[in-house]
Design a protein around this motif. Structure first.
Motif, short mmCIF file in Angstrom:
data_model
loop_
_atom_site.label_atom_id
_atom_site.label_comp_id
_atom_site.label_asym_id
_atom_site.label_seq_id
_atom_site.Cartn_x
_atom_site.Cartn_y
_atom_site.Cartn_z
N LEU A 258 0.68 -1.32 0.19
CA LEU A 258 -0.06 -0.14 -0.15
C LEU A 258 1.02 1.12 0.11
O LEU A 258 0.69 2.25 -0.85
CB LEU A 258 -0.77 0.35 1.04
N VAL A 259 1.72 1.35 0.78
CA VAL A 259 2.56 2.27 0.83
C VAL A 259 3.95 2.69 -0.42
O VAL A 259 3.88 3.56 -0.99
CB VAL A 259 3.90 2.53 2.10
N ALA A 260 4.06 1.39 -1.15
CA ALA A 260 5.03 1.68 -2.35
C ALA A 260 3.77 2.58 -2.99
O ALA A 260 3.97 3.01 -4.52
CB ALA A 260 5.20 0.00 -3.03
N ARG A 261 2.07 1.59 -3.62
CA ARG A 261 1.33 2.39 -4.41
C ARG A 261 1.26 3.87 -4.20
O ARG A 261 0.93 4.02 -5.65
CB ARG A 261 0.12 1.48 -4.51
N LEU A 262 1.22 3.94 -3.69
CA LEU A 262 0.62 5.42 -3.00
C LEU A 262 2.01 6.19 -3.00
O LEU A 262 1.74 7.59 -3.31
CB LEU A 262 -0.35 5.97 -1.92
N GLY A 263 3.06 6.06 -3.15
CA GLY A 263 4.72 6.72 -3.14
C GLY A 263 4.60 7.33 -3.86
O GLY A 263 4.37 8.77 -4.12
N PRO A 264 4.68 7.02 -5.51
CA PRO A 264 4.24 7.82 -7.04
C PRO A 264 3.47 9.09 -6.26
O PRO A 264 3.88 10.14 -6.82
CB PRO A 264 4.39 7.14 -7.59
N ALA A 265 2.66 9.43 -6.02
CA ALA A 265 1.63 10.41 -5.64
C ALA A 265 1.34 11.28 -3.99
O ALA A 265 1.53 12.19 -4.98
CB ALA A 265 -0.09 9.39 -5.72
N VAL A 266 2.22 10.52 -2.98
CA VAL A 266 1.88 11.70 -2.28
C VAL A 266 3.29 10.81 -1.36
O VAL A 266 3.55 11.20 0.05
CB VAL A 266 1.13 10.73 -0.99
N GLY A 267 4.53 10.80 -1.64
CA GLY A 267 5.85 10.25 -1.13
C GLY A 267 6.35 11.45 -0.66
O GLY A 267 7.05 11.66 -0.19
N GLY A 268 6.20 12.78 -1.54
CA GLY A 268 6.45 14.83 -1.02
C GLY A 268 6.60 14.49 0.41
O GLY A 268 6.00 15.89 0.02
N TYR A 269 5.27 13.85 0.52
CA TYR A 269 4.05 14.86 1.94
C TYR A 269 4.82 13.97 3.17
O TYR A 269 5.10 13.10 3.00
CB TYR A 269 2.85 14.82 1.42
N ALA A 270 5.35 15.28 4.14
CA ALA A 270 6.00 14.89 5.01
C ALA A 270 4.92 14.33 5.82
O ALA A 270 5.18 13.90 6.97
CB ALA A 270 6.33 16.57 5.43
N VAL A 271 3.73 14.96 6.07
CA VAL A 271 2.55 13.60 6.23
C VAL A 271 2.26 12.12 5.81
O VAL A 271 2.49 11.51 7.02
CB VAL A 271 1.41 14.17 6.65
N TRP A 272 3.23 12.11 5.35
CA TRP A 272 3.62 10.31 4.67
C TRP A 272 4.77 10.17 5.05
O TRP A 272 4.51 8.70 5.59
CB TRP A 272 2.80 10.97 3.24
N TRP A 273 5.82 10.82 4.82
CA TRP A 273 6.76 9.96 4.78
C TRP A 273 7.27 10.10 6.13
O TRP A 273 7.72 8.84 6.98
CB TRP A 273 7.95 10.55 3.60
#
Length: 789
Positions: A258-273
Motif C-alpha cells: 500500500l505504501v509503495a502503491r501510493l508513494g508516487p502520488a503522496v511520497g513528497g508529503y511530510a505527513v506521509w513520509w
C-alpha cells in the motif's frame, strides 16, 4: 486477471472434498494452481515492463464503482512471492500435516483462498478494490491462525491479529473515502496524475493530510509496525506452513505494498513520509533487539520479520528512486530467505520435537542439509554477498548516502544499526539451531524430502537472483523510475552485485563484523528476560480491557429494557452527529415557497394537529386513530404531489396497521399506564423529540436543496420506461425494473392481512367461549371502555 483470482476462489472449496480422500493430493492440486499462476504472470513480463496490463469491470458505472486490476512491476514482484513461494509452501504443507491432522483439509482450502485474495490485493488498481481484498485477507488469516479453534493460544493469537488489523482497516477505509472525495477519484493512476499536476488536495490540504494519516494507520497495523507489531509474534501459534506463507511471503507485506502503491502520488508529503520513515526505523531497531532475546526459533524469526518489515517501510516510504530500487530487491529477497528459514524451523520441530534453542544441541553434525539451506538463507538475511539480500541492502545504504542531508544521514545511521542487529540475530538463529552447546546431542529423525526440498528451492532462488541482478534491475526500474532521484548519482544508479570498493561496501563490512561481535559478546545485554516497563503488548491488553469494561458499562446503562431509553439514545445520536454536520456545513435554499399546491396546507395542518393530539392522548384506541390520521395525511400528500402509487401503498399499510392494532389492543388496558416518574421525565422526552423533529425537517429541506439535478440512474429509467409499455415511470420501476422487490412488498402485505385475519378469528373464538380476561382481555365491559362507552 479477474479470471485468475476467481479460479482460486472457485477451486479452494473443492480442495476440502479432495483432502478428505487424499490429503497430499489436495495440497498438490493447490501447488499446481499457484505454480500455474506464477507461469502465467511471468509470461506477461514483457507487457508489464512496457507499462503494465489492466483489467476492469464496471459493476456500478453510474456510481463510478469499478473492479480494477493491473499487473505492473510491483504486482509482478509480489506475484512471484504469493504464487511462487506459495506453491512451494503448499508442497511443504503436504508433508508437514500428518495423516490424522484435523486441520489439513481446511488449511489447504484456506491457503488457496488466501492466495487468490492476496493476488487481488496486489493487483488492485483502485483504492476501493484494494480495500475489499484487504479486509478479506484479514478474515482469511484469522481462520488460518485460529485453525479449528481448539487451542486457546491459537484463538488468542487469531483474535489479536484480527482486532489490530481490522481496527487499522476501518481507519484506512475512512481515509480512502476522504482521499477519493478530495481528489475526485479512487483510481491510483489518476491520483498520481493529480499529484503531478498539484491538484491532489482539491483545495483542501487538511482533508488530504487527515486522509493520509488514516490510510497509514491501515498500512502500519497490517505490516506490524511499531506500536502495532505485537500481533505478529503471537501469530506464530499457527502451524509453520501458515507462518511461512502469511508472515514471510504474503500478508504482512500488504501494508508495504500500500505504501509503495501510493508513494508516487503522496511520497513528497511530510505527513506521509515522516511517520513511515520514523516508525519504520524504530520498528527495525525494536524488532531486531527483541529477536536477540528470544529462545524460541520461530518467535526469533517473527521478530526478525517485524524488523525487516520496518526496513521495507523505510525504503518505500522515503519516496526516492534508489530507495525504491532497493525496496523491490529487498521485497523479493525477504520472501525468498524468510520462508525457507520458517520451513527449516518447522522441519526441526517435526523431527526433534522442540524448537527451543536452549534444548537443541549438535543438530548441525547430523542434518547437514538443513544446515546448508539455513546458512544460505541466513547469508541473504544478513546481507552478505552474493545473495539478493546483499544487493538490496547495499542499494539501501547507497540511497541515503546519495540523498545526504539531515534526513539521509539519520536514516542511514538507523539502517546501519538495524542491519547490525539483523546480522546478530541471524548468527543467534544458526548457532541456536545447529551448534553443539552441551554434551547430549538432540535426538532427531531423518528430514523428509518434502520438508527440505521447498526450502532449498527458495534459498537457491534468492542466490540465483543475486547473480541475475540485471533482471531484477529491469523489473525494479519500471516502478522506481516514477519517483524522484535524490542525489547527483541517483538517476544513474543500478542494482548490481558488485559496485567496486566504496562506502557502501565498507559499511557492509562494519555491519557484518559488528553483528558477529554483538552475538558473541553481547549475551549479557541481549539475554535479559525481564519485560520492559513500556510494552506494546501491555498497551494492547490495557486498551482491549478498557474497551470491554466500557462496553459492559455502556450496555448496563443503555440496555435496560426501556423503549423510551432506546429511542432517546437513537434520537440523541441523530441530533449530535448529523445535526452538528447540518449546522456547520448545511446548505439551505436561498428562496423557497411555503407550499406548491393549496391543498397541501389543510392536509399539513391535519397531520400537525393529529401529531399534537397524539402526544396528549390517554387512551390506547385514541392513540391508534391519531397515528392512522397522521399516516393517511402523509398518503394525502403523496396524492397531491402526483404519486398515487405511493399513496395507495401508504393507505394499505395504514389500514392493515390500524386493524391489527385494534385487535391487539383489546388484550391491553384501555388507558396508558403513567408511573409516578412520568412527569419528571416528560420534559426531557419533549425536548429530545422536538429537536429530532426539527432536525428531520431541516434535513429534508437541506437535502432537497442539495440536489441540483436528477439522480444518475434516472436517465436510464426514463429511456427504458417506454420500452416496457409504461407512461408512468413509477409504475415502470415497480412493475418492470423492481418487479422482485414489489413482489416482496406484496408478500409482506399478504402476511399482514393473514395476521389480521387470524386476530379476527381469535376474537370470534373468545366470544364464543365467553372468556373473561383480566385487565382488558376482551370482556364486554372492556370493549365498551375501549370505544369510550
Amino acid at each position: 486477471m479477474l479470471a485468475v483470482v476467481a479460479v482460486h476462489l472457485l477451486i479452494a472449496p473443492c480442495l476440502l472434498v479432495l483432502a478428505r480422500r487424499n490429503r497430499r493430493a489436495a495440497f498438490g492440486a493447490g501447488a499446481v494452481l499457484l505454480a500455474g499462476t506464477l507461469v502465467w504472470a511471468l509470461t506477461m513480463t514483457p507487457r508489464v515492463l512496457d507499462g503494465g496490463v489492466a483489467d476492469e469491470i464496471d459493476w456500478a458505472p453510474q456510481l463510478g464503482l469499478t473492479l480494477s486490476l493491473r499487473m505492473d512491476a510491483l504486482a509482478l514482484a509480489m506475484t512471484v512471492l504469493v504464487s511462487g513461494v506459495g506453491a512451494l509452501i503448499m508442497v511443504y504443507a503436504a508433508w508437514y500435516f500428518g495423516p490424522r491432522s484435523a486441520d489439513a483439509a481446511r488449511s489447504a482450502s484456506l491457503l488457496v483462498t488466501f492466495a487468490g485474495l492476496m493476488l487481488g490485493l496486489v493487483l488492485a488498481d483502485d483504492l476501493l478494490t484494494l480495500y475489499v481484498f484487504w479486509e478479506l485477507t484479514s478474515l482469511t488469516s484469522f481462520l488460518l491462525v485460529g485453525q479449528g479453534g481448539r487451542y486457546r493460544e491459537n484463538r488468542r493469537a487469531a483474535v489479536q491479529a484480527l482486532v489490530v488489523t481490522v481496527f487499522g482497516g476501518l481507519g484506512m477505509l475512512l481515509g480512502i473515502v476522504l482521499l477519493g472525495e478530495t481528489a475526485g477519484t479512487y483510481r491510483i493512476p489518476a491520483l498520481i496524475e493529480h499529484a503531478a499536476a498539484g491538484t491532489l488536495d482539491g483545495g483542501h490540504p487538511w482533508s488530504l493530510a487527515f486522509a493520509l494519516v488514516l490510510i497509514l494507520l491501515g498500512a502500519l497495523t497490517k505490516s506490524a509496525q511499531l506500536p502495532f507489531h505485537t500481533w505478529l509474534p503471537y501469530a506464530m501459534a499457527a502451524p509453520t506452513p501458515i507462518s511461512a506463507y502469511l508472515h514471510a511471503a504474503s500478508m504482512v507485506k500488504a501494508g508495504v505494498v500500500l505504501v509503495a502503491r501510493l508513494g508516487p502520488a503522496v511520497g513528497g508529503y511530510a505527513v506521509w513520509w515522516v511517520p513511515v520513515v520514523v516508525l519504520g526505523v524504530a520498528t527495525m531497531l525494536v524488532g531486531g533487539w527483541r529477536a536477540l532475546r528470544q529462545t524460541d526459533l520461530k518467535r526469533l524469526l517473527a521478530f526478525g520479520t517485524v524488523s525487516q518489515l520496518g526496513f521495507l517501510m523505510v525504503l518505500f516510504g522515503a519516496g526516492s528512486r534508489v530507495a525504491a530500487l532497493a525496496g523491490i530487491a529487498m521485497l523479493l529477497a525477504h520472501g525468498l530467505f524468510k520462508a525457507p528459514l520458517f520451513m527449516v524451523v518447522g522441519a526441526i520441530d517435526k523431527t526433534c520435537g522442540t524448537r527451543d534453542l536452549r534444548e537443541l544441541c549438535g543438530l548441525g553434525r547430523r542434518r547437514r542439509g538443513l544446515v546448508a539451506v539455513a546458512a544460505l538463507s541466513g547469508l541473504a538475511m544478513a546481507g552478505i554477498p552474493p545473495t539478493l539480500g546483499f544487493v538490496g541492502k547495499e542499494a539501501a545504504l547507497a540511497a541515503f548516502l546519495e540523498e545526504g542531508g539531515v534526513r539521509g544521514l539519520l536514516v542511514l545511521a538507523g539502517l546501519v544499526l538495524g542491519s547490525l542487529l539483523t546480522v546478530a540475530y541471524t548468527a543467534r538463529f544458526l548457532w541456536g539451531a545447529f551448534a553443539s552447546k552441551g554434551t547430549m546431542p538432540t535426538d532427531s529423525e531423518p528430514v523428509p524430502a518434502g520438508l527440505s526440498a521447498p526450502a532449498w528451492v527458495c534459498a537457491l532462488a534468492g542466490l540465483g537472483l543475486g547473480f541475475a541482478t540485471p533482471a531484477v534491475q529491469r523489473l525494479a526500474a519500471s516502478y522506481a523510475d516514477t519517483l524522484p532521484a535524490l542525489g547527483g548519482y541517483a538517476p544513474r544508479y543500478e542494482l548490481a552485485l558488485w559496485h567496486g570498493f566504496g562506502i557502501e561496501l565498507g559499511l557492509t563490512v562494519v555491519i557484518v563484523a559488528g553483528g558477529l561481535l554483538l552475538h558473541r559478546f553481547g549475551g549479557a545485554a541481549t539475554g535479559h528476560r525481564s519485560v520492559p516497563a513500556v510494552s506494546a503488548q501491555r498497551g494492547y491488553e490495557v486498551v482491549v480491557t478498557a474497551l470491554e469494561r466500557s462496553a459492559i458499562s455502556v450496555t448496563g446503562h443503555l440496555q435496560i429494557g426501556s423503549l423510551p431509553v432506546y429511542l432517546g439514545v437513537v434520537l440523541g445520536t441523530l441530533i449530535a452527529l448529523p445535526g452538528s454536520a447540518l449546522l456547520l456545513r448545511g446548505t439551505f435554499p436561498a428562496a423557497d415557497v411555503s407550499y406548491h399546491a393549496i391543498m397541501q396546507v389543510p392536509v399539513a395542518l391535519l397531520v400537525i394537529v393529529a401529531a399534537i393530539a397524539l402526544c396528549r392522548a390517554r387512551r390506547r384506541f385514541t392513540a391508534v386513530l391519531l397515528v392512522g390520521a397522521v399516516g393517511y395525511g402523509i398518503g394525502g400528500m403523496f396524492v397531491i404531489d402526483g404519486a398515487p402509487d405511493l399513496a395507495l401503498a401508504q393507505f394499505l399499510v395504514e389500514t392493515l396497521t390500524m386493524v391489527a392494532f385494534v385487535f391487539v389492543l383489546r388484550r391491553f388496558p384501555a388507558h396508558f399506564s403513567e408511573p409516578d416518574t412520568e412527569h419528571r421525565v416528560r420534559l426531557p422526552k419533549v425536548l429530545v423529540a422536538g429537536a429530532a423533529g426539527i432536525l428531520v425537517a431541516l434535513l429534508a429541506v437541506a437535502l432537497s436543496a442539495a440536489r441540483v439535478g436528477p439522480p444518475s440512474t434516472t436517465e436510464g429509467f426514463v429511456r427504458l420506461a417506454p420500452e416496457s409499455g409504461a407512461t408512468n415511470i413509477i409504475s415502470a420501476i415497480l412493475v418492470d425494473f423492481r418487479a422482485m422487490d414489489t413482489v416482496g412488498e406484496i408478500a409482506v402485505l399478504l402476511i399482514c392481512a393473514a395476521g389480521t385475519a387470524s386476530l379476527v378469528l381469535a376474537t370470534r373464538h373468545d366470544r364464543r367461549r365467553h372468556d373473561r380476561v383480566v385487565s382488558g382481555g376482551g370482556s364486554p365491559q372492556h370493549e365498551e371502555e375501549v370505544i369510550g362507552g
